[in-house]
Structures are given as C-alpha cells and as structure tokens.
Design a protein around this motif. Structure first.
Motif, PDB file in Angstrom:
ATOM      1  N   PHE A 218       0.835  -1.199   0.000  1.00 48.82           N
ATOM      2  CA  PHE A 218       0.000   0.000   0.000  1.00 48.82           C
ATOM      3  C   PHE A 218       0.875   1.257   0.000  1.00 48.82           C
ATOM      4  CE2 PHE A 218      -3.887  -2.272   1.332  1.00 48.82           C
ATOM      5  CZ  PHE A 218      -3.343  -3.409   1.905  1.00 48.82           C
TER       6      PHE A 218
ATOM      7  N   TYR B   8       0.063   5.237   1.296  1.00 50.32           N
ATOM      8  CA  TYR B   8      -0.864   6.175   1.913  1.00 50.32           C
ATOM      9  C   TYR B   8      -0.261   7.578   1.862  1.00 50.32           C
ATOM     10  CZ  TYR B   8      -3.883   2.582   3.973  1.00 50.32           C
ATOM     11  OH  TYR B   8      -4.781   1.555   4.164  1.00 50.32           O
TER      12      TYR B   8
ATOM     13  N   GLN C  60      -0.507  11.448   3.803  1.00 51.97           N
ATOM     14  CA  GLN C  60      -0.966  12.138   5.004  1.00 51.97           C
ATOM     15  C   GLN C  60      -0.709  13.627   4.863  1.00 51.97           C
ATOM     16  OE1 GLN C  60       1.042  11.204   8.782  1.00 51.97           O
ATOM     17  NE2 GLN C  60      -0.929  11.265   9.819  1.00 51.97           N
TER      18      GLN C  60
ATOM     19  N   GLY D 240      -5.580  12.347   8.953  1.00 51.08           N
ATOM     20  CA  GLY D 240      -5.309  10.914   8.971  1.00 51.08           C
ATOM     21  C   GLY D 240      -4.692  10.485   7.662  1.00 51.08           C
ATOM     22  N   LEU D 241      -4.580   9.200   7.463  1.00 50.05           N
ATOM     23  CA  LEU D 241      -3.973   8.661   6.251  1.00 50.05           C
ATOM     24  C   LEU D 241      -5.050   8.352   5.215  1.00 50.05           C
ATOM     25  CD1 LEU D 241      -1.975   7.854   8.695  1.00 50.05           C
ATOM     26  CD2 LEU D 241      -0.957   6.364   6.996  1.00 50.05           C
TER      27      LEU D 241
ATOM     28  N   LEU E 270      -5.661   6.381   1.490  1.00 50.31           N
ATOM     29  CA  LEU E 270      -5.081   5.386   0.592  1.00 50.31           C
ATOM     30  C   LEU E 270      -4.894   5.972  -0.808  1.00 50.31           C
ATOM     31  CD1 LEU E 270      -4.232   2.389   0.243  1.00 50.31           C
ATOM     32  CD2 LEU E 270      -6.567   1.968  -0.553  1.00 50.31           C
TER      33      LEU E 270
ATOM     34  N   LYS F 169      -3.049   0.375  -3.968  1.00 51.82           N
ATOM     35  CA  LYS F 169      -2.686  -0.873  -3.312  1.00 51.82           C
ATOM     36  C   LYS F 169      -2.405  -1.942  -4.358  1.00 51.82           C
ATOM     37  CE  LYS F 169      -7.572  -2.128  -2.814  1.00 51.82           C
ATOM     38  NZ  LYS F 169      -8.687  -2.338  -1.857  1.00 51.82           N
TER      39      LYS F 169
ATOM     40  N   PHE G  79       3.515   7.389   2.940  1.00 51.11           N
ATOM     41  CA  PHE G  79       3.902   6.184   3.673  1.00 51.11           C
ATOM     42  C   PHE G  79       3.652   4.943   2.831  1.00 51.11           C
ATOM     43  CE2 PHE G  79       4.824   7.936   7.777  1.00 51.11           C
ATOM     44  CZ  PHE G  79       4.030   9.063   7.884  1.00 51.11           C
TER      45      PHE G  79
ATOM     46  N   LEU H 105      -1.203  -3.249   9.325  1.00 46.04           N
ATOM     47  CA  LEU H 105      -0.248  -2.607   8.425  1.00 46.04           C
ATOM     48  C   LEU H 105       1.079  -2.356   9.131  1.00 46.04           C
ATOM     49  CD1 LEU H 105      -2.776  -0.075   6.893  1.00 46.04           C
ATOM     50  CD2 LEU H 105      -1.642  -1.900   5.633  1.00 46.04           C
TER      51      LEU H 105
END
Lengths: 115, 114
Positions: free
Chosen positions: A34, A36, A38, A43-44, A46, A49, A90, A103
């Motif tokens: 994945f 992500y 931020q 928050g994170l 997506l 993936k 990330f 994760l």
C-alpha cells in the motif's frame, strides 16, 4: 517478521517535474502493498494498493506504483507533480492470515513541491 | 457520519493522569485497528479487533495501555498513568473485512503529556 524501508526521508521537487518515492520491503511470506498519503493534521488516505495481478498499479491523483517481487520494491511515481501533492507519503505492507491485515509502515517520505 | 471519527482531536494530560481516546468506526466495519504515530515517524501497530474480540494486542507498549470494543462498534484506547513518551498521535482505522479491503483512517488524537 515484515519490515518496510523508505529510502528517502525528504524529496524536494519543482512543480510539474516527475517524482519517484522509493520503498523496499522485507517479508518471508506474500504481502499486500500500500501507499498512503498524510496531509498536515490529517489521517492517512489510501493512494493505491497491490493485492495481486498486474504489477503496475494506478491510484488516485495521478499516482502509480510498480511491484517488483525480485527486488522487493514498490516505488511510487507521478509524471508531473502539483503544489497540492506536498504531503507525507507512507509505504506499508500487510499480511492477511492470522495477523488480521495489520499494516507495517515505513518511516515516511516528505514530498515538498516547490513552484 | 461517513468516515472514522476520533475524539478528542487534541488532548493535553499531566504526567500520571489517565486518558481515554475514542474511535467511532465506519458503520458495519468488522475490523478495527489502533496505531501510534510518534513525531516524524510512521504509524506503529498497537492492537486489532475483529468485532468485539481483541485478536492481537502485541503492539501495546506496556500494561498501562488498554483497549476495548465491547459491542463491536465504538472502541476506546485507555492509557493509565501517562508518561512523556506516550506523547504521539493515536490513529484509529476500520475496514469492512480483514486484509484485502481498504482500511479507512480517522484524523487521529494528538496526545501531549506535560
């Protein structure tokens, strides 16, 4: 055990230039991969993936990533970045089975897009 | 609401104080995760619930940390006798099922222990 290494802690780039954020992982079993993003005080979210199938994965906001099993890499790319892409990125892996899909994250790469 | 909701967004605690952090997952999501994100670091796994069952708590750093999800929906992360090293952002995530489905993250609770 699994681990994720993001090779660059900071990546400065000019607007409209291409960018690659590097990610390598270590695992003795098959993993899902994945990316992500931020934004500050958020928050994170997506980006994309890889679960199976085609090794080239396309995500939101024009990002794509390529899974390379032999090199255990999952690098993130964008051909032309915008100021709004400035954020922390990330890379993460998960193992399904008895770990519930938790994760394991890398340390993050701060992408700074300059005009 | 449509997303994962965490409260409070910010919490300042005096060292030694107990705190409780709340997570409201997306309705119907079976899996719920807590992560701890120290400043300048990636999130680190704390614990995982499948419905009301806590299936993995291997990431909880000490016995001062306790999490629950009694009815399989809202979850609370409790930290007893807070220490300065507990200062971090605590993220909650939920997913419809385990593994293959996307985990949706809340905005986090920033805990500062003074």
């Amino acid at each position: 055990a699994q681990s994720v290494t993001q090779l660059d802690s900071q990546v400065p780039v000019f607007e409209e230039a291409p960018v690659e954020l590097r990610c390598n992982y270590s695992s003795s079993v098959s993993v899902y991969l994945f990316w992500y993003v931020q934004y500050p005080n958020q928050g994170l979210q997506l980006l994309l993936k890889y679960l199976s199938g085609s090794t080239l994965v396309k995500g939101i906001n024009g990002f794509e990533a390529e899974f390379n099993k032999s090199q255990t890499s999952f690098h993130l790319r964008k051909p032309s970045v915008h100021i709004s892409d400035t954020a922390e990125y990330f890379c993460a892996v998960s193992v399904l089975h008895n770990q519930g899909g938790k994760l394991i994250f890398g340390q993050g790469t701060e992408l700074s897009v300059k005009p | 609401g449509a997303g994962v909701s965490q409260s409070p967004r910010y919490k300042v605690a005096k060292r030694g104080q107990d705190v409780a952090l709340r997570c409201d997952p997306i309705s119907g999501h079976v899996s719920l995760f807590w992560y701890q994100q120290a400043l300048g670091q990636g999130p680190e796994f704390l614990t995982y619930f499948q419905n009301e069952a806590q299936l993995d708590k291997s990431g909880l750093p000490s016995d001062r940390f306790f999490a629950e999800r009694p009815e399989g929906s809202v979850s609370t992360l409790k930290i007893q006798r807070t220490q300065q090293e507990d200062s971090a952002v605590y993220l909650c995530a939920s997913s419809l099922a385990q593994g293959r489905t996307e985990a949706f993250f809340g905005q986090g609770t920033r805990l500062t222990v003074v």
